[in-house]
Motif scaffolding. Structure first.
Motif, PDB file in Angstrom:
ATOM      1  N   GLN A  54      -1.343  26.186  10.208  1.00 26.96           N
ATOM      2  CA  GLN A  54      -1.682  24.768  10.023  1.00 26.96           C
ATOM      3  C   GLN A  54      -1.849  24.447   8.540  1.00 26.96           C
ATOM      4  N   ILE A  55      -2.496  25.331   7.804  1.00 27.59           N
ATOM      5  CA  ILE A  55      -2.694  25.108   6.372  1.00 27.59           C
ATOM      6  C   ILE A  55      -1.355  25.017   5.655  1.00 27.59           C
ATOM      7  N   ALA A  56      -0.411  25.831   6.082  1.00 27.34           N
ATOM      8  CA  ALA A  56       0.926  25.816   5.464  1.00 27.34           C
ATOM      9  C   ALA A  56       1.659  24.510   5.715  1.00 27.34           C
ATOM     10  N   SER A  57       1.238  23.770   6.739  1.00 31.77           N
ATOM     11  CA  SER A  57       1.925  22.516   7.084  1.00 31.77           C
ATOM     12  C   SER A  57       1.220  21.284   6.513  1.00 31.77           C
ATOM     13  N   PHE A  58       0.179  21.470   5.733  1.00 37.08           N
ATOM     14  CA  PHE A  58      -0.554  20.319   5.181  1.00 37.08           C
ATOM     15  C   PHE A  58       0.304  19.505   4.211  1.00 37.08           C
ATOM     16  N   ASP A  59       1.393  20.098   3.743  1.00 36.64           N
ATOM     17  CA  ASP A  59       2.299  19.360   2.847  1.00 36.64           C
ATOM     18  C   ASP A  59       2.992  18.197   3.555  1.00 36.64           C
ATOM     19  N   GLN A  60       2.903  18.162   4.872  1.00 38.74           N
ATOM     20  CA  GLN A  60       3.579  17.099   5.627  1.00 38.74           C
ATOM     21  C   GLN A  60       2.923  15.742   5.413  1.00 38.74           C
ATOM     22  N   PHE A  61       1.679  15.724   4.938  1.00 39.23           N
ATOM     23  CA  PHE A  61       0.967  14.459   4.794  1.00 39.23           C
ATOM     24  C   PHE A  61       1.477  13.686   3.585  1.00 39.23           C
ATOM     25  N   THR A  62       1.887  12.458   3.832  1.00 42.55           N
ATOM     26  CA  THR A  62       2.422  11.619   2.758  1.00 42.55           C
ATOM     27  C   THR A  62       1.640  10.319   2.609  1.00 42.55           C
ATOM     28  N   GLU A  63       0.746  10.038   3.582  1.00 47.34           N
ATOM     29  CA  GLU A  63      -0.059   8.819   3.517  1.00 47.34           C
ATOM     30  C   GLU A  63      -1.283   9.088   2.646  1.00 47.34           C
ATOM     31  N   ALA A  64      -1.814   8.013   2.028  1.00 46.52           N
ATOM     32  CA  ALA A  64      -2.882   8.147   1.025  1.00 46.52           C
ATOM     33  C   ALA A  64      -4.070   8.948   1.536  1.00 46.52           C
ATOM     34  N   ILE A  65      -4.550   8.649   2.739  1.00 39.98           N
ATOM     35  CA  ILE A  65      -5.765   9.310   3.213  1.00 39.98           C
ATOM     36  C   ILE A  65      -5.514  10.784   3.531  1.00 39.98           C
ATOM     37  N   GLY A  66      -4.302  11.100   4.015  1.00 34.57           N
ATOM     38  CA  GLY A  66      -3.943  12.498   4.268  1.00 34.57           C
ATOM     39  C   GLY A  66      -3.812  13.281   2.978  1.00 34.57           C
TER      40      GLY A  66
ATOM     41  N   LEU B 185       0.840  -1.194   0.000  1.00 36.31           N
ATOM     42  CA  LEU B 185       0.000   0.000   0.000  1.00 36.31           C
ATOM     43  C   LEU B 185       0.873   1.241   0.000  1.00 36.31           C
ATOM     44  N   GLY B 186       0.568   2.177  -0.900  1.00 35.68           N
ATOM     45  CA  GLY B 186       1.354   3.408  -0.983  1.00 35.68           C
ATOM     46  C   GLY B 186       0.458   4.591  -1.286  1.00 35.68           C
ATOM     47  N   THR B 187       0.938   5.526  -2.094  1.00 35.66           N
ATOM     48  CA  THR B 187       0.165   6.717  -2.427  1.00 35.66           C
ATOM     49  C   THR B 187      -0.348   6.693  -3.862  1.00 35.66           C
ATOM     50  N   ASN B 188       0.099   5.702  -4.643  1.00 37.58           N
ATOM     51  CA  ASN B 188      -0.337   5.619  -6.033  1.00 37.58           C
ATOM     52  C   ASN B 188      -1.761   5.067  -6.079  1.00 37.58           C
ATOM     53  N   THR B 189      -2.688   5.881  -6.572  1.00 35.07           N
ATOM     54  CA  THR B 189      -4.104   5.516  -6.551  1.00 35.07           C
ATOM     55  C   THR B 189      -4.385   4.251  -7.349  1.00 35.07           C
ATOM     56  N   GLU B 190      -3.859   4.180  -8.555  1.00 39.61           N
ATOM     57  CA  GLU B 190      -4.120   3.013  -9.403  1.00 39.61           C
ATOM     58  C   GLU B 190      -3.568   1.746  -8.773  1.00 39.61           C
ATOM     59  N   GLU B 191      -2.357   1.812  -8.247  1.00 36.72           N
ATOM     60  CA  GLU B 191      -1.745   0.644  -7.628  1.00 36.72           C
ATOM     61  C   GLU B 191      -2.517   0.217  -6.376  1.00 36.72           C
ATOM     62  N   ASN B 192      -2.982   1.188  -5.596  1.00 34.69           N
ATOM     63  CA  ASN B 192      -3.746   0.851  -4.399  1.00 34.69           C
ATOM     64  C   ASN B 192      -5.069   0.170  -4.756  1.00 34.69           C
ATOM     65  N   TRP B 193      -5.719   0.646  -5.804  1.00 33.61           N
ATOM     66  CA  TRP B 193      -6.979   0.040  -6.219  1.00 33.61           C
ATOM     67  C   TRP B 193      -6.743  -1.380  -6.746  1.00 33.61           C
TER      68      TRP B 193
ATOM     69  N   ALA C 189      -2.980  15.681  -7.433  1.00 37.43           N
ATOM     70  CA  ALA C 189      -3.589  14.611  -8.227  1.00 37.43           C
ATOM     71  C   ALA C 189      -2.520  13.813  -8.964  1.00 37.43           C
ATOM     72  N   ASP C 190      -1.494  14.507  -9.430  1.00 39.14           N
ATOM     73  CA  ASP C 190      -0.390  13.820 -10.107  1.00 39.14           C
ATOM     74  C   ASP C 190       0.371  12.945  -9.115  1.00 39.14           C
ATOM     75  N   LEU C 191       0.582  13.451  -7.909  1.00 42.08           N
ATOM     76  CA  LEU C 191       1.284  12.690  -6.881  1.00 42.08           C
ATOM     77  C   LEU C 191       0.517  11.416  -6.532  1.00 42.08           C
ATOM     78  N   LEU C 192      -0.805  11.521  -6.518  1.00 39.51           N
ATOM     79  CA  LEU C 192      -1.657  10.374  -6.207  1.00 39.51           C
ATOM     80  C   LEU C 192      -1.955   9.518  -7.433  1.00 39.51           C
ATOM     81  N   ASN C 193      -1.438   9.941  -8.572  1.00 40.09           N
ATOM     82  CA  ASN C 193      -1.675   9.242  -9.842  1.00 40.09           C
ATOM     83  C   ASN C 193      -3.165   9.206 -10.192  1.00 40.09           C
ATOM     84  N   ARG C 194      -3.866  10.304  -9.859  1.00 41.93           N
ATOM     85  CA  ARG C 194      -5.292  10.418 -10.174  1.00 41.93           C
ATOM     86  C   ARG C 194      -5.459  11.357 -11.370  1.00 41.93           C
ATOM     87  N   HIS C 195      -4.856  10.938 -12.482  1.00 39.07           N
ATOM     88  CA  HIS C 195      -4.835  11.784 -13.662  1.00 39.07           C
ATOM     89  C   HIS C 195      -6.216  11.920 -14.291  1.00 39.07           C
ATOM     90  N   ASP C 196      -7.101  10.948 -14.009  1.00 34.82           N
ATOM     91  CA  ASP C 196      -8.450  11.022 -14.565  1.00 34.82           C
ATOM     92  C   ASP C 196      -9.242  12.187 -13.973  1.00 34.82           C
TER      93      ASP C 196
END
Length: 450
Positions: free
Chosen positions: A369-381, A171-179, A416-423
């Protein structure tokens, strides 16, 4: 095939003997340096037949002779494998060391010999489990794959557990691979032991939520609720009847899975716009203190669910159009960790865009807090962050702040690109339609003015 057993034994030992003579070490001295009893050392090098050596002893020779890690590993295989027998006590530590020192070639040479007998699949599974338990998750993957590719019984415990372990590891951050991972594993979820099945259903609900597969996430949440309730009743009955046997060992406390089943049920209903129905399930995990199997860890989980329930109750009220509690909700978010702030601001922004009220003061209040949202690297975050930026883009364009709206839209495309959600790219590109509408309004006003 391998050559005669004796030939390889002599090859391994002749190399060690060659180094011993080169350094002019007596057996006594070599024993002293390696920590191997001189008598055992003599039996290893000169016995007829020679005494088998452990991989640790071979590593000790390498260290004393100044050789690199993995020295002579290609010749050690015959200490573990032969046509007559397999020595598990030597083979598994050897293969683990091959993993640790990067001797992939030795693993690839040994595995086909093992797989000549289907019973040896269990050895590969045991090896994978040891690597997994040691935290060497990526290293365990090839061995679980060997089990899956070669085990013909898809109902065997080690086959099903290998499917589960792979599901967890990759399990990672790539949407297609996770599905794809969900599709590959989900048929086996009900074949797992109940303790693993609880966690599998939780993970399935969680990852499908991150993938915005609301109905699938709801399905797994329902299965988790049912199973957690069944296990709870069984454990309660066992305890009250003083039945023998160990309590069910789960990765998290049982109350966690019970609560999470209801939590994911509520949030998936929320995402489908079914706010009143969602409120019913939030009420279930508002106070789980009635749970009778609580220890210290369980009580901590109960307190965490109280926090989540309060936050989610605010969320549902805001999304239902109750704007009178926005300030109260913001005050509550101030006391929560950043990931909960992100979830809360998501709800506030969505409500602001739906009911057209201003939240500039709240955005300024939570700017750090909004400026720190980039810290999230897990899929749900990452998914929450993407949805927040989407609502922000709509909000900024709606306020006529075009430059900020463009920045937020570009942010959406990047996530979206990071999550591979290009659709979903067209959804975010469509936000630029605000520019066209704004230009039309300006043009119309100019025409009326002239």
């Amino acid at each position: 095939m391998w050559g005669a057993q004796g030939t390889l034994y002599r090859s391994l030992r002749s190399e060690i003997e060659k180094c011993r003579r080169k350094h002019s070490y007596t057996f006594s001295k070599l024993g002293e340096l390696t920590g191997i009893n001189p008598g055992s050392l003599s039996e290893i090098l000169n016995g007829n037949p020679p005494r088998a050596m452990t991989i640790g002893q071979l590593d000790a020779f390498a260290k004393v002779f100044g050789r690199e890690q993995g020295w002579l590993y290609e010749l050690y295989t015959e200490e573990c494998l032969s046509e007559q027998r397999i020595s598990r006590p030597r083979l598994i530590p050897y293969l683990i060391r091959c993993v640790e020192v990067g001797r992939k070639d030795c693993i690839e040479a040994a595995v086909p010999i093992l797989l000549e007998n289907p019973k040896n699949i269990l050895i590969l599974f045991t090896l994978a489990e040891q690597l997994y338990e040691k935290g060497q998750l990526k290293e365990s993957v090839p061995f679980y794959e060997y089990v899956i590719e070669n085990e013909k019984d898809s109902y065997s415990d080690h086959f099903v557990m290998s499917q589960y372990r792979l599901f967890r590891v990759v399990l990672g951050t790539n949407t297609e691979e996770n599905w794809e991972n969900v599709i590959r594993f989900s048929p086996y979820r009900n074949r797992l032991p109940e303790n693993n099945q609880l966690d599998a259903l939780f993970q399935l609900a969680k990852i499908c939520f991150a993938l915005q597969k609301w109905e699938r996430s709801e399905q797994y949440a329902d299965e988790l609720r049912l199973l957690a309730d069944t296990v709870y009743r069984h454990e309660l009955d066992r305890m009250k009847r003083n039945k023998k046997g160990e309590a069910l060992k789960t990765e998290r406390h049982l109350v966690y899975y019970y609560g999470m089943g209801h939590l994911y049920k509520s949030v998936t209903l929320e995402m489908q716009g079914l706010y009143e129905e969602a409120k019913q399930y939030v009420q279930v995990y508002t106070d789980l203190g009635w749970f009778e199997l609580l220890d210290e860890d369980g009580r901590k989980e109960v307190e965490r669910f109280k926090v989540w329930a309060k936050a989610n109750s605010y969320t549902l009220e805001v999304l239902s159009g109750n704007t009178s509690i926005i300030e109260e909700y913001a005050n509550y978010l101030d006391s929560l960790p950043t990931n909960e702030v992100l979830a809360g601001l998501n709800a506030i922004m969505k409500s602001a865009n739906t009911y057209h009220f201003c939240v500039d003061e709240i955005l300024e209040r939570f700017a750090s807090q909004i400026a720190s949202f980039d810290q999230f690297t897990e899929a749900i975050g990452l998914d929450r962050h993407l949805r927040f930026r989407y609502q922000m883009a709509i909000y900024e364009f709606g306020k006529g702040r075009i430059e900020r709206g463009i920045e937020e839209t570009i942010y959406c495309l990047s996530l979206a690109d990071l999550l591979n959600r290009h659709d979903e790219a067209l959804t975010y590109i469509a936000l630029f339609g605000w520019l066209g509408n704004l230009n039309k309004r300006i043009a119309n006003q100019n025409e009326l003015g002239s």
